[in-house]
Design a protein around this motif. Structure first.
Motif, short mmCIF file in Angstrom:
data_model
loop_
_atom_site.label_atom_id
_atom_site.label_comp_id
_atom_site.label_asym_id
_atom_site.label_seq_id
_atom_site.Cartn_x
_atom_site.Cartn_y
_atom_site.Cartn_z
N ILE A 25 6.85 -3.39 -5.84
CA ILE A 25 6.20 -4.10 -4.63
C ILE A 25 6.90 -4.84 -4.34
O ILE A 25 6.90 -4.96 -3.62
N GLN A 26 7.17 -5.95 -5.27
CA GLN A 26 7.93 -6.91 -4.89
C GLN A 26 9.27 -6.88 -4.36
O GLN A 26 9.91 -7.32 -3.65
N LYS A 27 10.08 -5.66 -4.80
CA LYS A 27 11.10 -5.19 -4.19
C LYS A 27 10.94 -5.01 -2.29
O LYS A 27 11.62 -5.09 -1.71
N SER A 28 9.59 -4.19 -2.80
CA SER A 28 8.88 -3.19 -0.95
C SER A 28 9.23 -4.21 -0.45
O SER A 28 9.49 -4.73 1.19
N VAL A 29 8.03 -5.49 -0.61
CA VAL A 29 8.00 -6.78 0.03
C VAL A 29 8.32 -7.72 0.76
O VAL A 29 8.07 -8.17 1.88
N ASN B 262 5.07 -12.77 -6.12
CA ASN B 262 4.44 -12.89 -8.13
C ASN B 262 3.10 -11.52 -7.18
O ASN B 262 2.45 -11.61 -6.19
N VAL B 263 2.76 -10.16 -8.39
CA VAL B 263 2.39 -9.62 -8.41
C VAL B 263 1.06 -9.53 -9.58
O VAL B 263 0.93 -9.78 -10.31
N PRO C 88 4.24 -2.06 -15.34
CA PRO C 88 5.93 -3.15 -14.56
C PRO C 88 6.73 -2.20 -13.80
O PRO C 88 7.18 -2.84 -13.07
N VAL C 89 6.31 -1.01 -13.31
CA VAL C 89 7.15 -0.40 -12.95
C VAL C 89 6.74 -0.46 -11.34
O VAL C 89 7.34 -0.43 -10.19
N VAL C 90 5.12 -0.35 -11.81
CA VAL C 90 5.03 -0.20 -10.10
C VAL C 90 4.62 -1.92 -9.52
O VAL C 90 5.35 -2.60 -8.28
N SER C 91 4.60 -2.56 -10.08
CA SER C 91 4.81 -4.12 -10.02
C SER C 91 6.56 -4.75 -9.34
O SER C 91 6.62 -5.35 -8.32
N LYS D 133 0.64 -1.47 0.01
CA LYS D 133 -0.09 0.16 -0.37
C LYS D 133 0.69 1.22 -0.10
O LYS D 133 0.27 1.96 -0.71
N GLU D 134 2.20 0.88 0.39
CA GLU D 134 2.98 2.51 1.10
C GLU D 134 3.62 2.97 -0.76
O GLU D 134 3.91 3.86 -1.21
N ILE D 135 3.57 1.90 -1.59
CA ILE D 135 3.54 2.24 -3.54
C ILE D 135 3.04 2.94 -4.09
O ILE D 135 1.89 3.05 -3.92
N ASP D 136 3.91 4.17 -4.92
CA ASP D 136 2.36 4.93 -5.94
C ASP D 136 2.83 4.77 -6.48
O ASP D 136 2.81 3.53 -7.38
#
Length: 118
Positions: free
Chosen positions: A87-91, A107-108, A81-84, A29-32
């Protein structure tokens, strides 16, 4: 006198999948570009298990190695692709830092696009 070894274990630690899911959800949820969490698609297993609710995070744990599936809705105009990737890095970073559990995959799944309301 006896000295205790610093790396001597005095018990065990088990972290529930709900805790891992909460950490992953907050990190997502913190990801733009993320509008919110979406629900996982229904499976036969979920119908057979009592009390199983639709969730936004699915976790598979094998020998302290986690595979995490994240279901999200993105904001209109977000670069998928950028948001995904964010998300992967943050999680992965959040779960590994807070729990010590190795995350092999995140997996997003983009379930929908949310348009700004008028």
């Amino acid at each position: 006198m006896e000295e205790k070894k610093a790396n001597e274990t005095i018990g065990s630690l088990k972290i529930s999948q709900e805790v891992i899911a909460t950490i992953a959800s907050v990190a997502t949820k913190e990801i733009d570009g993320v509008a919110g969490m979406a629900t996982c698609p229904a499976t036969i297993k979920k119908f057979l298990v009592k009390g199983s609710n639709a969730k936004s995070i699915s976790i598979l744990l094998n020998d302290d190695i986690a595979m995490i599936d994240v279901y999200v809705n993105l904001k209109y105009g977000a670069k998928i692709p950028v948001v995904s990737e964010n998300i992967q890095k943050s999680v992965k970073e959040a779960v590994q830092t807070m729990t010590g559990i190795v995350v092999s995959k995140v997996n997003v799944f983009v379930s929908g696009i949310v348009f700004e309301g008028k």
